[in-house]
Write an enzyme that holds these catalytic residues in place. Structure first.
Site, short mmCIF file in Angstrom:
data_model
loop_
_atom_site.label_atom_id
_atom_site.label_comp_id
_atom_site.label_asym_id
_atom_site.label_seq_id
_atom_site.Cartn_x
_atom_site.Cartn_y
_atom_site.Cartn_z
CG ASP A 321 30.71 -15.48 113.49
OD1 ASP A 321 31.86 -15.09 113.76
OD2 ASP A 321 30.49 -16.49 112.78
CB THR A 323 33.31 -16.84 108.96
OG1 THR A 323 34.43 -15.98 108.80
CG2 THR A 323 33.36 -17.96 107.93
CG ASP A 517 28.11 -20.00 111.09
OD1 ASP A 517 28.98 -19.36 111.72
OD2 ASP A 517 28.35 -20.64 110.06
#
Length: 774
Positions: A321, A323, A517
């Protein structure tokens, strides 16, 4: 229904193993010890009874484990142990049976310790989901269970609440935090008539929502179902021991059968089974894996089970991912631009003075930057904040506003240049107005983690062949990050379902790791061979769905985890193969009658000790991903990293002086260059000299010698050369009564060049040196 039944069977098996394996270990240990004491007391019949009971105690559960393995379609490593246990009972070799029983119980207990997993039921996803909705009726607003919300209902979403169902905005505007779904930390505005997905958070004032879907058909409920399905589809891991048993088991049975056939002695066949009992598989491999888990936990890497560690050691594709994983997950000030006649430092100070009262994520970034630069903020009076617009207040007698422009007046030329730069850099803009006049702008962007480039380089070295970014962000900023990090592919603007599909596609070609996250990453983490959650600040749901959780907010721990996994797996394989080769030699001796069962069992225990000691090497550090720093070097890194933050206003001043020369050649431009040179002389150059004389010598032994810092030293030389060149231009201007036209091009080049070199140099130091500090 099938998924639920399978989940129930797994939970039941886990619950049983939690008491069965420790009890079996205690029973077999007691039986072997009690038999030994009885034998020393010349009570041989009692000793045989103890050993027989210990053998029988292990035989029953071992049969159960073999039956379970056969139902899954493979004959596990425990089958040899079952044959050996049964054989020792049949020929009354009870001591050999008790030794095998203890070995079996110890191996199962170690393996259970390595493979216990935390719950994958994604509790955080369910906890985040709303349970009720506020429906507007003719008589007012009433709260109803979410299941009663219907398509077409007019709902009220209060500040801070989770949007309950999909719908479109009925109010003038809705300010939303969509990070739960996209991973992007910046708040967005949804005007009247625009669609909103369930699961996002209302970050502004209350707004009205027209429901376009029921609870079951809304976006967030779909995420929960995706995560559950992805987790249910994960096949049970095949133990390392079972993979080697696929060829070792037939070989053992063949040798034992031939020994019995040729000699006519069942005892000789049992002796072969005893020495062939794969202790290196049952003990050494789990010990190496458990040691790897222990080593990883010391570095803040929680690996849920031994299977995840094994798979991580075999991984060849890494999906990340953006961000919060490759980037910090929080906006940071990229640059501060001041209008002609103003100073960037004053723009930042005024903006932070107002924003210190705002909870907005961009406001917090501005305040943090001002405090890092040790600015003294003023007390703002009469502060008001308009959702989606920003904050305004009175500072030092002036009306100051920071955020989006309050009116639609045409922007000045300098502001248009800021807009262009923000577009190119993928940055957000917070405009500062002073008494209604545009005075400056703060550009903000979520920066790449300092440790990301080093981490990805180490992962490539470790054997990761393919690096892919999966992000819900726009394509342009995603491609920019990918270019900086050298990724193989970028897939942008993905929803949770798209990420799951991408994971499934990559798994067809190689063992795949997914790192994320946010809640939106949880389904993809569950679908991957190995899911890794950035758990320090990430969503609880991603941690629940992951096989590995990085408990510190550092991506380089992932490279540590891969190195540890590969080392542990290598040692496990080495121990298993080495032990089996010794066992095969003992099998040959037993087949020709040189080893009776009891002696063979004792020899096998000696082999166990050898391979276990080798497996314990996984506890030691072999080759660290990050060099070990001395306390002095670590202290210097922290000091100079803090100075980098403090020197950002100097870099801003260099860029501003160059811009002034592009706008005008008058006294104001010359004064800006003079001020910049003073900052270079008083603050920047002493910092560079200190790095050269203190930091680099301290790092050279750690990095392998002075050549490791040679390129950075060359940058210091270039920075000093450009600074001297600027000083020469200033001397010429003073002696000539002003800036001569023939000086302008070169002076502008010096300033823009110095700005570029400084920013690149700072970035390189932060990535290569400052990221070494834990």
């Amino acid at each position: 229904m099938n998924h639920n039944a399978a989940r129930l069977r797994r939970r039941t098996a886990t619950a049983v193993s939690r008491w069965l394996e420790p009890v079996l270990l205690a029973v077999t240990t007691a039986a072997l010890t009690g038999g030994g004491i009885a034998w020393l007391a010349d009570a041989h019949a009692l000793a045989n009874l103890f050993w027989a009971l210990g053998t029988a105690a292990a035989f029953a559960p071992a049969v159960g484990w073999v039956v379970a393995a056969l139902r899954r379609g493979h004959a596990g490593v425990d089958l040899i142990a079952v044959l050996a246990l049964g054989g020792t009972l049949a020929v009354a070799e009870y001591l050999a049976g008790a030794l095998i029983a203890l070995m079996l119980a110890t191996g199962r207990a170690l393996e259970a310790a390595a493979q216990r997993r935390a719950s994958h039921d994604l509790r955080a996803l369910l906890e985040h989901a709303p349970r009720s909705a506020h429906r507007r009726t003719d008589t007012g607003v009433v709260t109803v269970p979410l299941s009663e919300a219907a398509v077409g209902d007019l709902l009220v979403v209060r500040p801070g609440e989770v949007v309950p169902v999909d719908g479109w905005v009925e109010s003038a505007v809705a300010v939303l935090d969509e990070s739960v779904l996209t991973g992007e930390p910046l708040q967005v505005e949804r005007p009247h008539g625009e669609g909103v997905r369930s699961g996002v958070v209302n970050a502004g004032g209350a707004f009205e929502l027209r429901a376009t879907a029921t609870e079951r058909d809304s976006t967030y409920a779909g995420i929960v179902r995706l995560a559950e399905q992805a987790g249910a589809e994960s096949a049970p891991l095949v133990r390392l021991a079972d993979r080697y048993a696929a060829w070792f088991l037939p070989l053992t049975l063949l040798v034992a059968g031939l020994a019995w056939l040729i000699s006519g002695s069942a005892v000789r066949a049992v002796a072969v089974l005893v020495v062939a009992t794969p202790c290196p598989l049952l003990l050494a491999a789990p010990v190496a894996i458990v040691s790897g888990l222990s080593r990883a936990s010391r570095l803040g890497v929680v690996i849920r089970d031994g299977g995840a560690l094994e798979n991580l050691g075999r991984a060849r594709t890494l999906l990340l991912d953006k961000t919060g994983t490759l980037t910090g997950g929080r906006p940071r000030v990229l640059d501060v631009v001041a209008a002609p006649g103003s100073k960037p430092a004053e723009v930042l100070r005024l903006a932070a003075s107002v924003d210190q009262y705002s909870p907005h994520v961009l406001a917090q970034a501005i305040v943090d930057t001002a405090r890092e630069r040790k600015m003294e903020l003023s007390t703002a009076m009469n502060v008001v904040e308009e959702p989606g617009r920003g904050a305004a207040g009175t500072v030092d007698g002036h009306r100051v506003a920071i955020g989006r422009p309050r009116n639609s007046q045409a922007l000045p030329a300098w502001a248009k240049a800021v807009e262009n730069r923000a577009l190119l850099d993928g940055a957000a803009i917070a405009w500062l107005t002073l008494d209604g006049r545009p005075t400056g702008a703060v550009l903000l962007r979520d920066p790449v983690r300092h440790d990301a480039p080093r981490t990805l380089r180490h992962l490539r070295t470790a054997g990761i062949e393919r690096l892919v970014m999966l992000t819900g962000d726009r394509a342009a900023p995603a491609r920019e990050v990918a270019a900086v990090l050298g990724l193989d592919e970028v897939r942008a603007e993905l929803g949770p379902a798209d990420k799951v599909a991408a994971v499934h596609a990559e798994r067809e070609h190689a063992v795949t790791v997914m790192v994320g996250d946010g809640v939106n990453d949880a389904p993809a983490l569950a679908a991957a061979d190995v899911g890794v959650a950035m758990g320090a600040r990430g969503a609880t749901a991603s941690s629940e769905a992951a096989d590995i959780v990085l408990t510190t907010d550092r991506l380089d721990r992932l490279a540590d985890a891969v190195a540890i996994a590969q080392r542990a797996r290598h040692i496990a394989v080495q121990s298993a193969l080495g032990g089996m080769l010794m066992s095969m030699a003992a099998m040959a001796a037993a087949a020709v009658g040189l080893l009776p069962p009891a002696v063979g069992a004792l020899l096998q225990e000696g082999i166990d000790v050898a391979v276990i000691l080798n497996a314990l090497r996984a506890l030691r550090v072999d080759q660290a991903v990050r060099p070990a720093l001395t306390p002095a070097a670590e202290a210097l890194i922290r000091r100079f990293a803090a100075e980098h933050d403090d020197l950002q206003d100097v870099l801003d001043a260099v860029r501003t002086a160059a811009d002034r020369l592009s706008d005008t050649t008058g006294p104001e431009a010359l004064d800006a260059v003079e001020q910049t040179h003073r900052l270079l002389t008083e603050r920047l150059l002493p910092h560079e000299h200190a790095e050269e004389s203190q930091l680099y010598p301290a790092l050279a032994p750690v990095l392998g010698g002075p050549e490791a810092t040679a390129t950075m030293s060359r940058a210091h030389t270039e920075i000093e050369r450009l600074s001297r060149r600027i000083a020469t231009h200033l001397q010429l201007a003073r002696s000539g009564g002003g800036m001569a036209p023939e000086q302008l091009d070169d002076l502008r080049s010096c300033l823009y060049g110095l700005n570029t070199v400084l920013r690149l140099h700072f970035t390189q130091e932060e990535e290569n040196y400052f990221s070494l500090a834990p």
